[in-house]
Design an enzyme around this catalytic site. Structure first.
Site, PDB file in Angstrom:
ATOM      1  N   PRO A   1       0.767  -1.179   0.042  1.00 42.31           N
ATOM      2  CA  PRO A   1      -0.009   0.107   0.093  1.00 42.31           C
ATOM      3  C   PRO A   1       0.938   1.435   0.204  1.00 42.31           C
ATOM      4  O   PRO A   1       0.249   2.208  -0.140  1.00 42.31           O
ATOM      5  CB  PRO A   1      -0.779   0.027   1.396  1.00 42.31           C
ATOM      6  CG  PRO A   1       0.186  -0.901   2.109  1.00 42.31           C
ATOM      7  CD  PRO A   1       0.732  -1.941   1.305  1.00 42.31           C
TER       8      PRO A   1
ATOM      9  N   ASP B   1       3.425   3.101 -10.945  1.00 42.54           N
ATOM     10  CA  ASP B   1       2.274   3.840 -10.827  1.00 42.54           C
ATOM     11  C   ASP B   1       2.396   4.896  -9.745  1.00 42.54           C
ATOM     12  O   ASP B   1       3.403   4.561  -8.892  1.00 42.54           O
ATOM     13  CB  ASP B   1       1.257   2.961 -10.391  1.00 42.54           C
ATOM     14  CG  ASP B   1       0.742   1.923 -11.525  1.00 42.54           C
ATOM     15  OD1 ASP B   1       0.926   2.418 -12.687  1.00 42.54           O
ATOM     16  OD2 ASP B   1       0.103   0.774 -11.151  1.00 42.54           O
TER      17      ASP B   1
ATOM     18  N   LYS C   1      -1.855   6.961 -13.389  1.00 42.68           N
ATOM     19  CA  LYS C   1      -2.898   7.696 -14.001  1.00 42.68           C
ATOM     20  C   LYS C   1      -3.555   8.865 -13.062  1.00 42.68           C
ATOM     21  O   LYS C   1      -4.586   9.219 -13.360  1.00 42.68           O
ATOM     22  CB  LYS C   1      -4.032   6.681 -14.180  1.00 42.68           C
ATOM     23  CG  LYS C   1      -3.507   5.541 -15.012  1.00 42.68           C
ATOM     24  CD  LYS C   1      -4.444   4.340 -15.523  1.00 42.68           C
ATOM     25  CE  LYS C   1      -4.135   3.466 -16.508  1.00 42.68           C
ATOM     26  NZ  LYS C   1      -3.292   2.374 -16.165  1.00 42.68           N
TER      27      LYS C   1
ATOM     28  N   ASP D   1      -1.444  -5.577  -4.479  1.00 39.36           N
ATOM     29  CA  ASP D   1      -1.091  -6.589  -5.134  1.00 39.36           C
ATOM     30  C   ASP D   1      -1.648  -6.602  -6.425  1.00 39.36           C
ATOM     31  O   ASP D   1      -2.740  -5.942  -6.926  1.00 39.36           O
ATOM     32  CB  ASP D   1      -1.996  -7.619  -4.689  1.00 39.36           C
ATOM     33  CG  ASP D   1      -1.700  -9.269  -5.247  1.00 39.36           C
ATOM     34  OD1 ASP D   1      -0.924 -10.000  -4.864  1.00 39.36           O
ATOM     35  OD2 ASP D   1      -2.293  -9.244  -6.339  1.00 39.36           O
TER      36      ASP D   1
ATOM     37  N   MET E   1     -11.672   2.013  -4.763  1.00 37.03           N
ATOM     38  CA  MET E   1     -12.191   3.498  -5.618  1.00 37.03           C
ATOM     39  C   MET E   1     -13.556   3.775  -5.389  1.00 37.03           C
ATOM     40  O   MET E   1     -14.528   3.924  -6.098  1.00 37.03           O
ATOM     41  CB  MET E   1     -12.010   3.085  -6.985  1.00 37.03           C
ATOM     42  CG  MET E   1     -10.451   2.996  -7.351  1.00 37.03           C
ATOM     43  SD  MET E   1     -10.102   1.934  -9.038  1.00 37.03           S
ATOM     44  CE  MET E   1     -10.364   0.427  -8.436  1.00 37.03           C
TER      45      MET E   1
END
Ligand SMILES: C[S@@+](CC[C@H](N)C(=O)[O-])C[C@H]1O[C@@H](n2cnc3c(N)ncnc32)[C@H](O)[C@@H]1O
Length: 242
Positions: free
Chosen positions: A12, A35, A57, A90, A172
């Protein structure tokens, strides 16, 4: 000359939740595609001279398309490089892993998957919540709160999501939680079901907010914020925690 790709779960964000295998692959990588949620101190393990490619993103940058990220992986591996594709939590959970695997298989490039600590487990641990309980939570389920359009996915199994005897983790979740809440109640789940909003899990600014599904739906109607978050709901309280 064909390279090799290691999909590596970064956990995390807490550097201590990187696995030994993840650290090994980061140390040996020639190229690391990472990311936004897999950045910061986690990248300290990468050797000087390796190429770092941000493909996140978020963070106000224009988002690279998934096809572009998959092509980057293939192109770097095709030079003979050992490429690490670092993904948050993960890599096999809501990480677009499938698209990238298909691109590698199509290009004949070998890969491995190094699992990581999903943010769902880290959030539950931070809040001292067992994801399963012997008598009251015999099932745990992970679900995404949005589809490619940003809306609540249309074909959700609402009977399963409204199961009062399962622990549910919504990834999300923030923008669509009010809509999900309405559907949960319509399918019989009590608005007083215990819930947890876990933001920035494993980071110094981690925030855990305990409430009910009704309380979180009300709160998120007025304040969303930009922190990555999960919502856990279900039988989150033990018999000793009335
Ligand atoms: C693309 S998904 C990747 C999930 C990741 N593969 C995992 O296992 O945790 C990104 C979402 O995961 C959740 N997430 C990832 N890291 C998080 C963190 N440190 N704190 C809270 N939520 C996190 C958020 O819901 C975020 O929007």
């Amino acid at each position: 000359m064909t390279g090799f790709v290691s999909f590596v779960g970064s956990g995390p964000g807490d550097p201590e939740l990187l696995t030994l295998k993840a650290v090994d692959r980061l140390r040996r990588a020639d190229v690391v595609l990472f990311d936004d949620l897999s950045s910061g101190p986690l990248l300290d393990h990468i050797r000087a001279g390796a190429t770092l490619v941000p493909v996140g993103k978020r963070a106000g940058r224009p988002s690279p398309s998934q096809a572009h990220v998959s092509q980057l992986l293939v192109d770097h591996a095709a030079t003979g490089a050992h490429v690490v594709r670092l993904k948050s939590g993960d890599p096999a959970i809501f990480g677009r892993l499938e698209e990238e695997i298909v691109a590698l298989r199509t290009a004949g490039i070998a890969f491995e998957i190094v699992p990581g600590v999903t943010s769902a487990s880290a959030a539950a641990a931070a809040a001292a919540i067992p994801l399963t309980r012997r008598l009251s939570a015999r099932r745990v389920q992970f679900v995404t709160g949005h589809d490619v359009t940003g809306g609540l996915p249309g074909a959700l199994n609402m009977a399963a999501l409204a199961d009062a005897q399962a622990t549910t983790v919504v990834f999300m979740p923030k923008r669509t939680f009010a809509a999900l809440f309405a559907q949960l109640c319509a399918h019989g789940l009590s608005p007083d079901t215990p819930a947890l909003l876990a933001e920035n899990v494993g980071h110094p600014d981690q925030r855990l907010h305990r409430s009910t599904i009704a309380g979180l739906a009300r709160m998120l109607a007025t304040e969303l914020g930009s922190a990555p978050a999960l919502i856990l709901y279900g039988p989150l309280r033990g018999e000793d925690e009335a």
